[in-house]
Design a protein around this motif. Structure first.
Motif, mmCIF file in Angstrom:
data_model
loop_
_atom_site.group_PDB
_atom_site.id
_atom_site.type_symbol
_atom_site.label_atom_id
_atom_site.label_comp_id
_atom_site.label_asym_id
_atom_site.label_seq_id
_atom_site.Cartn_x
_atom_site.Cartn_y
_atom_site.Cartn_z
ATOM 1 N N UNK A 114 -7.597 -7.276 -3.286
ATOM 2 C CA UNK A 114 -6.703 -6.990 -2.034
ATOM 3 C C UNK A 114 -5.521 -6.130 -2.353
ATOM 4 N N UNK A 115 -4.829 -6.661 -3.546
ATOM 5 C CA UNK A 115 -3.672 -5.607 -3.902
ATOM 6 C C UNK A 115 -3.771 -4.160 -4.119
ATOM 7 N N UNK A 116 -5.029 -3.728 -4.201
ATOM 8 C CA UNK A 116 -5.388 -2.183 -4.380
ATOM 9 C C UNK A 116 -5.676 -1.683 -3.057
ATOM 10 N N UNK A 117 -5.738 -2.367 -1.923
ATOM 11 C CA UNK A 117 -6.136 -1.778 -0.451
ATOM 12 C C UNK A 117 -4.982 -0.827 -0.053
ATOM 13 N N UNK A 118 -3.657 -1.457 -0.201
ATOM 14 C CA UNK A 118 -2.981 -0.289 0.338
ATOM 15 C C UNK A 118 -2.866 0.863 -0.369
ATOM 16 N N UNK A 119 -3.004 0.820 -1.669
ATOM 17 C CA UNK A 119 -3.287 2.277 -2.573
ATOM 18 C C UNK A 119 -4.321 2.959 -1.829
ATOM 19 N N UNK A 120 -5.339 2.693 -1.389
ATOM 20 C CA UNK A 120 -6.463 3.110 -0.771
ATOM 21 C C UNK A 120 -6.155 3.806 0.578
ATOM 22 N N UNK A 121 -5.402 3.215 1.299
ATOM 23 C CA UNK A 121 -4.905 3.608 2.508
ATOM 24 C C UNK A 121 -3.827 4.605 2.215
ATOM 25 N N UNK A 122 -3.174 4.609 1.331
ATOM 26 C CA UNK A 122 -1.990 5.541 1.000
ATOM 27 C C UNK A 122 -2.487 6.853 0.602
ATOM 28 N N UNK A 174 -5.974 0.511 -11.370
ATOM 29 C CA UNK A 174 -4.655 0.604 -11.231
ATOM 30 C C UNK A 174 -4.481 1.116 -9.690
ATOM 31 N N UNK A 175 -3.361 0.788 -9.165
ATOM 32 C CA UNK A 175 -2.847 1.588 -7.769
ATOM 33 C C UNK A 175 -3.417 3.148 -7.761
ATOM 34 N N UNK A 176 -2.883 3.716 -8.803
ATOM 35 C CA UNK A 176 -3.187 5.286 -9.053
ATOM 36 C C UNK A 176 -4.541 5.325 -8.879
ATOM 37 N N UNK A 177 -5.281 4.797 -9.743
ATOM 38 C CA UNK A 177 -6.748 5.283 -9.712
ATOM 39 C C UNK A 177 -7.587 4.978 -8.366
ATOM 40 N N UNK A 178 -7.242 3.912 -7.623
ATOM 41 C CA UNK A 178 -7.716 3.781 -6.463
ATOM 42 C C UNK A 178 -7.232 4.831 -5.465
ATOM 43 N N UNK A 179 -5.896 5.212 -5.490
ATOM 44 C CA UNK A 179 -5.545 6.368 -4.879
ATOM 45 C C UNK A 179 -6.309 7.629 -5.005
ATOM 46 N N UNK A 180 -6.621 7.975 -6.388
ATOM 47 C CA UNK A 180 -7.436 9.031 -6.687
ATOM 48 C C UNK A 180 -8.785 8.875 -5.996
ATOM 49 N N UNK A 181 -9.384 7.724 -6.141
ATOM 50 C CA UNK A 181 -10.648 7.577 -5.666
ATOM 51 C C UNK A 181 -10.691 7.463 -4.115
ATOM 52 N N UNK A 182 -9.478 7.096 -3.496
ATOM 53 C CA UNK A 182 -9.684 7.356 -1.886
ATOM 54 C C UNK A 182 -9.693 8.714 -1.365
ATOM 55 N N UNK A 183 -8.932 9.353 -2.392
ATOM 56 C CA UNK A 183 -8.903 11.003 -2.181
ATOM 57 C C UNK A 183 -9.956 11.669 -2.397
ATOM 58 N N UNK A 184 -10.833 11.306 -3.290
ATOM 59 C CA UNK A 184 -12.167 11.717 -3.515
ATOM 60 C C UNK A 184 -13.053 11.433 -2.484
ATOM 61 N N UNK A 185 -13.131 10.110 -1.866
ATOM 62 C CA UNK A 185 -14.091 9.847 -0.721
ATOM 63 C C UNK A 185 -13.687 10.693 0.469
ATOM 64 N N UNK A 186 -12.235 10.824 0.692
ATOM 65 C CA UNK A 186 -11.812 11.611 1.976
ATOM 66 C C UNK A 186 -12.383 12.897 1.824
ATOM 67 N N UNK A 187 -12.129 13.738 0.798
ATOM 68 C CA UNK A 187 -12.602 15.305 0.582
ATOM 69 C C UNK A 187 -14.050 15.029 0.927
#
Length: 356
Positions: free
Chosen positions: A195-203, A237-250
């Motif tokens: 759950x603590x990585x979910x906000x990083x995905x949204x961000x 890490x939060x950064x890794x999940x943020x990058x994963x979310x951006x890859x998914x978005x594109x």
């Protein structure tokens, strides 16, 4: 003599008054009613203020200036002149409130708006002569948007192994159209993503919304559901999940039938009766729709229309020449609509060329 500024509620000290005769000034020791004079060194007075005797307070209704009908972008000729331009334009606006300056946050352009090209030309000349700043005028860029018409289900995986701890983030996201600008929810089960990585995905997703995959415009009306993924005890890490979310978005936006949206404007045009046919015919050529006509008391016609902003950029100039400068219009933003496919291709190609 001390006079009172009714708007500012402050006293002004009147120094010298003079008549203006072309380039020459003639001292005016006293001024009878009805004469027009200039006064210098007033501290608080602006265009449209009433100056009166404090004992006989009076405030006339201020001047109602027409809305600007033509906007142009100003760009400095020399680097680092942006502050000088801002200062100069603010001073000019104090003198002439019918002229405005605005900054478009989406297209990053400084826009100046006036009644036509002559007024904007005068402003540019004043900037050069009075404030020593050279500027160039450019057409305003249209703030297009991007959205999706279909749905997609994608995985975004970021895995990087370097010396020491690596980076690992893995998300599965469903994308679909939404009525809201951006909707985000999660349907995770079994701790697939802590759950603590979910906000990083949204961000990560929100940051990607600023630059769409089609032509780099803001993405809107998208729903994203994070429903699965995986993580690594050490490397996540939060950064890794943020990058994963951006890859998914594109990937997800490209797979969900992306389309380009354009701003559509509500336009009210007042023209003498003789020109209504010409103006209506021209509006149809601009992909516009005439919604109605209202005869005015003075014999003119008010045409109510909708048209894409891209077709209305130089409309002030066109309307003036079409109606012998007797037509006027006001325009306001109405909504976003899908751009026709053949035009969208050109806009996307132009945006990609600019990126290069």
């Amino acid at each position: 003599m001390e006079i009172y500024n009714a708007r500012a509620e402050k006293a002004e000290k009147l120094g010298s008054m003079f008549y203006l005769r072309g380039k020459n000034q003639a001292e005016a020791p006293s001024v009878p009613a009805g004469d027009i004079v200039a006064a210098s060194k007033l501290q608080f007075t602006q265009t449209g203020d009433t100056l009166c005797d404090k004992a006989n307070f009076i405030q006339y209704e201020p001047i109602h200036f027409p809305e600007p009908s033509l906007y142009m972008a100003v760009e400095p000729k020399a680097k680092g002149d942006e502050d000088k331009i801002g200062t100069g334009l603010h001073k000019i606006i104090e003198e002439d409130p019918s002229f405005i300056m605005t900054r478009n946050v989406e297209t990053h352009q400084t826009l100046v708006g006036g009644q036509g090209e002559i007024q904007i030309g005068i402003v540019v000349a004043k900037l050069k002569d009075k404030y020593g700043v050279g500027v160039e005028l450019a057409d305003l860029r249209i703030p297009y948007r991007e959205t999706i018409k279909g749905s997609s289900d994608v995985q975004g995986k970021h895995k990087k192994q370097t010396g020491g701890s690596g980076q690992y983030g893995d998300v599965h996201i469903r994308f679909s159209p939404s009525q809201e600008e951006f909707e985000f929810s999660e349907e995770l089960f079994g701790g697939s993503v802590p759950k603590n990585y979910v906000p990083a995905v949204e961000k990560g997703l929100r940051e990607c919304m600023e630059k769409g995959p089609l032509a780099g415009y803001t993405v809107t009306n998208v729903k994203a559901v994070l429903y699965d993924g995986s993580y690594h005890d050490v490397d996540s890490s939060e950064m890794a999940f943020k990058i994963a979310a951006s890859l998914a978005f594109k990937k997800g936006i490209v797979e969900a039938k992306p389309v380009l949206l354009e701003p559509v404007m509500h336009v009210e045009i007042i023209v003498p009766n003789d020109y209504t046919g010409d103006v209506m015919g021209d509006m149809n050529k601009r992909r516009g729709k005439i919604l109605g006509m209202e005869p005015q008391a003075d014999g003119t016609q008010k045409l109510i229309a909708e048209a894409p902003q891209a077709e209305m950029v130089k409309y002030a100039i066109v309307l003036r020449s079409m109606t012998q400068a007797r037509g006027s219009f006001v325009m306001s933003f109405e909504r976003y609509e899908e751009v026709p496919a053949h035009l969208a291709e050109k806009i996307i190609a132009a945006a990609q060329k600019d990126e290069e």
